[in-house]
Design a protein around this motif. Structure first.
Motif, short mmCIF file in Angstrom:
data_model
loop_
_atom_site.label_atom_id
_atom_site.label_comp_id
_atom_site.label_asym_id
_atom_site.label_seq_id
_atom_site.Cartn_x
_atom_site.Cartn_y
_atom_site.Cartn_z
N GLU A 1 13.74 -1.99 -0.79
CA GLU A 1 13.31 -0.63 -1.08
C GLU A 1 14.43 0.38 -0.79
OE1 GLU A 1 10.53 0.82 -2.30
OE2 GLU A 1 9.70 -1.12 -2.82
N VAL B 1 7.76 7.56 -3.95
CA VAL B 1 6.37 7.10 -3.97
C VAL B 1 5.48 8.34 -3.96
CG1 VAL B 1 4.57 5.82 -2.76
CG2 VAL B 1 6.92 4.95 -2.77
N ASP C 1 4.83 5.64 -8.43
CA ASP C 1 6.11 6.31 -8.22
C ASP C 1 6.24 7.45 -9.21
OD1 ASP C 1 6.57 4.38 -6.34
OD2 ASP C 1 8.19 3.36 -7.42
N ASP D 1 -2.27 0.21 -6.56
CA ASP D 1 -1.47 -0.09 -5.37
C ASP D 1 -0.46 0.99 -5.05
OD1 ASP D 1 -2.76 -2.49 -4.97
OD2 ASP D 1 -1.26 -3.69 -6.00
N ARG D 2 0.24 1.44 -6.09
CA ARG D 2 1.32 2.40 -5.84
C ARG D 2 1.66 3.15 -7.13
NH1 ARG D 2 7.17 0.43 -3.42
NH2 ARG D 2 8.51 2.04 -4.32
N SER E 1 2.00 8.08 -4.52
CA SER E 1 0.72 7.71 -3.90
C SER E 1 0.68 6.21 -3.66
CB SER E 1 -0.43 8.12 -4.81
OG SER E 1 -1.68 7.73 -4.26
N ALA E 2 0.02 5.81 -2.59
CA ALA E 2 -0.23 4.40 -2.30
C ALA E 2 -1.73 4.19 -2.13
CB ALA E 2 0.51 3.97 -1.03
N GLU E 3 -2.24 3.09 -2.67
CA GLU E 3 -3.67 2.80 -2.62
C GLU E 3 -4.48 3.97 -3.19
OE1 GLU E 3 -5.01 -0.21 -1.46
OE2 GLU E 3 -2.92 -0.81 -1.48
N LYS E 4 -4.10 4.37 -4.39
CA LYS E 4 -4.73 5.53 -5.03
C LYS E 4 -6.10 5.15 -5.60
CE LYS E 4 -5.09 9.59 -7.06
NZ LYS E 4 -5.31 10.83 -6.28
N ASP F 1 1.96 -2.46 -9.47
CA ASP F 1 0.90 -3.35 -8.99
C ASP F 1 1.54 -4.50 -8.22
OD1 ASP F 1 -1.88 -4.20 -8.87
OD2 ASP F 1 -1.28 -5.84 -10.18
N TYR F 2 1.23 -4.60 -6.93
CA TYR F 2 1.82 -5.64 -6.10
C TYR F 2 1.21 -7.01 -6.38
CZ TYR F 2 4.01 -2.08 -3.12
OH TYR F 2 4.77 -1.05 -2.65
#
Length: 199
Positions: free
Chosen positions: A21, A33, A64, A61-62, A35-38, A75-76
């Motif tokens: 990263e 980033v 950017d 998941d994320r 938002s995470a876990e939006k 998507d992780y």
């Protein structure tokens, strides 16, 4: 002893990810980033159904962004496999997750940023530390890295999304009508499917 080994494995994975990263930020300093876990719960106006309306709920998941108005969905995934492909095979592989995230984001983002554009959606393979499969508008590649065969134009993207919207609309209509008949793309998958006893 088993837990100790797993703990060391995951610590190494986390450290590798942090280095990745940091390097990514060096190559793409404008990328951040957003938002995470939006969480989202949106009325899917872009995918009409026979009667009434329907909502899509989920969690991205994320996300950017370029700190202006362009966004990429991430998507992780633990590791890469043959089903996680670039956009040209999404329909063939029945991989609609990223497309659904794009539909959702294109509906909730304007409420938060009027000129928001979703210019990419891709998988992030944690084990391989790769995030270059998915879909990206060719004109926005400086924002992030993705394989050449995953790039497209606005018109091609719109055509793909139209085809996927028709597929999803049919699925939602079937669910509303109580039609849950199994129809696997590959019947050979039935032998290993955990739900096979319900068929």
């Amino acid at each position: 002893f088993i837990w100790t080994g797993m703990r060391e494995k995951y610590i190494k994975m986390c450290l590798r990810t942090l280095v990745f990263e940091k390097t990514w930020q060096t190559h793409y300093p404008q990328s951040r980033v957003w938002s995470a876990e939006k969480n989202f719960n949106v009325e899917m106006k872009s995918i009409p159904i026979a009667q009434g309306t329907w909502n899509l709920r989920g969690k991205i998941d994320r996300m950017d962004w370029d700190q202006k108005n362009k966004f990429a969905i991430v998507d992780y995934k633990g590791s890469a496999n043959g089903d996680m492909t670039n956009f040209k095979a999404w329909i063939k592989k029945n991989q609609l997750q990223l497309a659904l995230y794009v539909f959702a984001a294109e509906q909730f983002l304007p409420a938060e940023l009027s000129e928001a554009q979703v210019v990419g959606a891709f998988y992030y393979f944690v084990r391989q530390l790769e995030r270059n499969k998915g879909l990206a508008l060719a004109s926005d590649l400086p924002f992030f890295e993705i394989k050449a065969n995953a790039t497209t134009t606005v018109s091609e993207k719109n055509e793909l999304m139209l085809q996927i919207s028709e597929i999803v609309s049919g699925l939602v209509n079937n669910i509303i009508q109580g039609q849950f008949t199994p129809n696997p793309l590959n019947p050979k998958d039935c032998d290993s499917c955990q739900w096979r006893k319900l068929c």
